[in-house]
Write a protein that holds these residues in place. Structure first.
Motif, PDB file in Angstrom:
ATOM      1  N   THR A  92      35.380  15.647  -3.185  1.00  0.00           N
ATOM      2  CA  THR A  92      35.529  14.277  -3.666  1.00  0.00           C
ATOM      3  C   THR A  92      36.930  13.754  -3.397  1.00  0.00           C
ATOM      4  OG1 THR A  92      33.911  14.742  -5.404  1.00  0.00           O
ATOM      5  CG2 THR A  92      35.250  12.789  -5.677  1.00  0.00           C
ATOM      6  N   VAL A  93      37.927  14.629  -3.524  1.00  0.00           N
ATOM      7  CA  VAL A  93      39.296  14.234  -3.159  1.00  0.00           C
ATOM      8  C   VAL A  93      39.357  13.863  -1.679  1.00  0.00           C
ATOM      9  CG1 VAL A  93      41.667  15.057  -2.949  1.00  0.00           C
ATOM     10  CG2 VAL A  93      40.339  15.624  -4.978  1.00  0.00           C
ATOM     11  N   TYR A  94      38.704  14.658  -0.857  1.00  0.00           N
ATOM     12  CA  TYR A  94      38.660  14.367   0.580  1.00  0.00           C
ATOM     13  C   TYR A  94      37.991  13.016   0.838  1.00  0.00           C
ATOM     14  CZ  TYR A  94      36.434  14.438   5.201  1.00  0.00           C
ATOM     15  OH  TYR A  94      35.966  14.097   6.438  1.00  0.00           O
ATOM     16  N   GLN A  95      36.882  12.744   0.152  1.00  0.00           N
ATOM     17  CA  GLN A  95      36.198  11.475   0.349  1.00  0.00           C
ATOM     18  C   GLN A  95      37.076  10.300  -0.083  1.00  0.00           C
ATOM     19  OE1 GLN A  95      32.431  12.122  -1.786  1.00  0.00           O
ATOM     20  NE2 GLN A  95      31.369  11.758   0.149  1.00  0.00           N
ATOM     21  N   SER A  96      37.741  10.463  -1.222  1.00  0.00           N
ATOM     22  CA  SER A  96      38.573   9.369  -1.730  1.00  0.00           C
ATOM     23  C   SER A  96      39.737   9.077  -0.793  1.00  0.00           C
ATOM     24  CB  SER A  96      39.104   9.711  -3.131  1.00  0.00           C
ATOM     25  OG  SER A  96      38.032   9.925  -4.029  1.00  0.00           O
ATOM     26  N   PHE A  97      40.278  10.121  -0.184  1.00  0.00           N
ATOM     27  CA  PHE A  97      41.476   9.941   0.630  1.00  0.00           C
ATOM     28  C   PHE A  97      41.144   9.506   2.053  1.00  0.00           C
ATOM     29  CE2 PHE A  97      45.115  11.247   3.159  1.00  0.00           C
ATOM     30  CZ  PHE A  97      46.174  10.806   2.383  1.00  0.00           C
ATOM     31  N   TYR A  98      40.213  10.201   2.698  1.00  0.00           N
ATOM     32  CA  TYR A  98      39.968   9.964   4.119  1.00  0.00           C
ATOM     33  C   TYR A  98      38.867   8.951   4.385  1.00  0.00           C
ATOM     34  CZ  TYR A  98      43.013  13.837   5.356  1.00  0.00           C
ATOM     35  OH  TYR A  98      44.101  14.651   5.508  1.00  0.00           O
ATOM     36  N   GLN A  99      37.976   8.736   3.426  1.00  0.00           N
ATOM     37  CA  GLN A  99      36.881   7.790   3.665  1.00  0.00           C
ATOM     38  C   GLN A  99      37.087   6.493   2.900  1.00  0.00           C
ATOM     39  OE1 GLN A  99      33.168   9.816   2.937  1.00  0.00           O
ATOM     40  NE2 GLN A  99      33.553  11.389   4.481  1.00  0.00           N
ATOM     41  N   ALA A 100      37.452   6.599   1.616  1.00  0.00           N
ATOM     42  CA  ALA A 100      37.705   5.385   0.837  1.00  0.00           C
ATOM     43  C   ALA A 100      39.149   4.912   0.952  1.00  0.00           C
ATOM     44  CB  ALA A 100      37.367   5.627  -0.637  1.00  0.00           C
ATOM     45  N   HIS A 101      40.033   5.769   1.493  1.00  0.00           N
ATOM     46  CA  HIS A 101      41.454   5.427   1.689  1.00  0.00           C
ATOM     47  C   HIS A 101      42.162   5.109   0.376  1.00  0.00           C
ATOM     48  CE1 HIS A 101      40.704   5.242   6.032  1.00  0.00           C
ATOM     49  NE2 HIS A 101      39.613   4.537   5.755  1.00  0.00           N
ATOM     50  N   GLU A 102      41.648   5.652  -0.724  1.00  0.00           N
ATOM     51  CA  GLU A 102      42.284   5.457  -2.030  1.00  0.00           C
ATOM     52  C   GLU A 102      43.298   6.584  -2.261  1.00  0.00           C
ATOM     53  OE1 GLU A 102      42.178   3.103  -4.122  1.00  0.00           O
ATOM     54  OE2 GLU A 102      40.480   1.892  -3.482  1.00  0.00           O
ATOM     55  N   ASN A 103      44.522   6.351  -1.814  1.00  0.00           N
ATOM     56  CA  ASN A 103      45.532   7.396  -1.895  1.00  0.00           C
ATOM     57  C   ASN A 103      45.881   7.752  -3.332  1.00  0.00           C
ATOM     58  OD1 ASN A 103      45.522   7.141   0.855  1.00  0.00           O
ATOM     59  ND2 ASN A 103      47.523   6.169   1.017  1.00  0.00           N
ATOM     60  N   GLY A 104      46.024   6.754  -4.174  1.00  0.00           N
ATOM     61  CA  GLY A 104      46.394   7.015  -5.565  1.00  0.00           C
ATOM     62  C   GLY A 104      45.319   7.768  -6.314  1.00  0.00           C
ATOM     63  N   LEU A 105      44.071   7.334  -6.156  1.00  0.00           N
ATOM     64  CA  LEU A 105      42.962   7.991  -6.843  1.00  0.00           C
ATOM     65  C   LEU A 105      42.784   9.420  -6.354  1.00  0.00           C
ATOM     66  CD1 LEU A 105      40.797   7.235  -8.973  1.00  0.00           C
ATOM     67  CD2 LEU A 105      39.248   6.761  -7.075  1.00  0.00           C
ATOM     68  N   ALA A 106      42.870   9.632  -5.043  1.00  0.00           N
ATOM     69  CA  ALA A 106      42.736  10.982  -4.492  1.00  0.00           C
ATOM     70  C   ALA A 106      43.881  11.877  -4.953  1.00  0.00           C
ATOM     71  CB  ALA A 106      42.694  10.919  -2.970  1.00  0.00           C
ATOM     72  N   SER A 107      45.079  11.336  -5.036  1.00  0.00           N
ATOM     73  CA  SER A 107      46.219  12.132  -5.495  1.00  0.00           C
ATOM     74  C   SER A 107      46.048  12.534  -6.951  1.00  0.00           C
ATOM     75  CB  SER A 107      47.516  11.338  -5.309  1.00  0.00           C
ATOM     76  OG  SER A 107      47.736  11.043  -3.951  1.00  0.00           O
ATOM     77  N   ALA A 108      45.544  11.640  -7.777  1.00  0.00           N
ATOM     78  CA  ALA A 108      45.324  11.972  -9.183  1.00  0.00           C
ATOM     79  C   ALA A 108      44.290  13.085  -9.332  1.00  0.00           C
ATOM     80  CB  ALA A 108      44.880  10.726  -9.945  1.00  0.00           C
TER      81      ALA A 108
END
Length: 314
Positions: A267-283
């Motif tokens: 899910t972190v991978y999806q948030s960062f690389y697919q949704a481009h949500e850097n803050g959410l993926a970092s959290a």
């Protein structure tokens, strides 16, 4: 009367003052100095990226809109803990970890008990049983996906076809079980090695005395072997949990996170690389690290207690 004169006695040689021993602090720094390059490298490679991730986790930051970045405080952490998809991934991570660790421990204990006995070819069998743990994780996942699970040419369906059985699509029908089976196959040798080390550290005289007193193999296993293996079982469970909580390869390769198998790292991978949500993926990534640190703390305590027991026994 002649006056006698006495020559002045030579001054005694001065004894040089003993050299002052180096201070304990200086000795400690001299001992640690060779480790400083490795420490600096570790901080640069691991700690600085984590600090950067921690800072980014407090921002509402989508890489597609870099100018719209703003400080969000703990809002990203709130989203991680309240978002249904993220909460489901947390539950999937827990379920995956518990199932794989328990199954690996049970199978590893059975194999360790087998290898603890002397038989012809034990070295070859031990080497073959360790082999799955040495396979690259992505290669192991590809092996299970294409060689074993494939509904058309996979080994499982080939065996079922030979006996006239059904031809299921293993990944589509039982996706989470398919991922768990691949991880159990890979991590059972790890548990086996830890438990085998515990079995070989048992007090042989105590076991022989129990046999002389008429104890059966089951009674020796329940009352002597299992209590002795308690620390080793705890260590295997904790170390296995640390690695499996962070597992990404099997989920990404076998199911691509679909069919309800997306764990928190995926899910972190999806948030960062697919949704481009850097803050959410970092959290979400910071929460994974915190969970791993908590588990690692218990693992270190178990390791320390094992060392103390071995020192006391020696």
């Amino acid at each position: 009367m002649t006056a006698t004169t006495t020559a002045p006695s030579a001054a005694p040689d001065r004894v040089p003052a003993p050299a002052r021993p180096p201070s304990p602090r200086l000795k400690a720094w001299a001992t640690r100095a060779p480790l400083l390059p490795a420490l600096i490298f570790m901080i640069a490679v691991t700690q600085l990226p984590f600090v950067a991730t921690l800072v980014i986790s407090f921002f509402d930051w989508n890489s597609l809109y870099p100018d719209a970045r703003s400080f969000a405080g703990f809002g990203n952490y709130g989203d991680v803990l309240t978002d249904p998809a993220l909460r489901k991934s947390v539950w999937t991570t827990i379920l995956l970890t518990v199932a794989v660790v328990l199954a690996s421990l049970v199978l590893g204990l059975a194999l360790a008990l087998l290898l603890d006995r002397k038989f012809k070819g034990r070295g070859v069998v031990r080497t073959l049983l360790i082999a799955p743990f040495l396979v690259v994780p992505v290669a192991a996942a590809l092996l299970w996906k294409h060689v074993l699970y494939n509904p058309e040419y996979g080994l499982f369906n080939g065996l079922l076809h030979y006996v006239g059985g059904p031809q299921p699509d293993w990944i589509s029908n039982t996706p989470l079980l398919a991922v768990e089976a691949a991880l159990v196959w890979q991590w059972t040798p790890f548990m086996m090695l830890i438990l085998l080390a515990g079995l070989q550290s048992r007090d042989k005289q105590q076991i022989e005395a129990a046999r002389v007193d008429g104890a059966s193999d089951w009674q020796i296993f329940v009352h002597l072997t299992l209590p002795h293996l308690r620390r080793y079982l705890e260590l295997g469970a904790l170390l296995g949990s640390i690695y499996i909580v962070q597992n990404f390869d099997a989920v990404f390769t076998i199911t691509s996170g679909g069919l309800g198998t997306a764990n928190l790292p995926y899910t972190v991978y999806q948030s960062f690389y697919q949704a481009h949500e850097n803050g959410l993926a970092s959290a979400a990534g910071v929460l994974v690290v915190i969970g791993s640190i908590i588990i690692a703390t218990f693992a270190l305590r178990v390791v320390s207690s094992l060392f103390r027991e071995e020192v006391g026994r020696a």
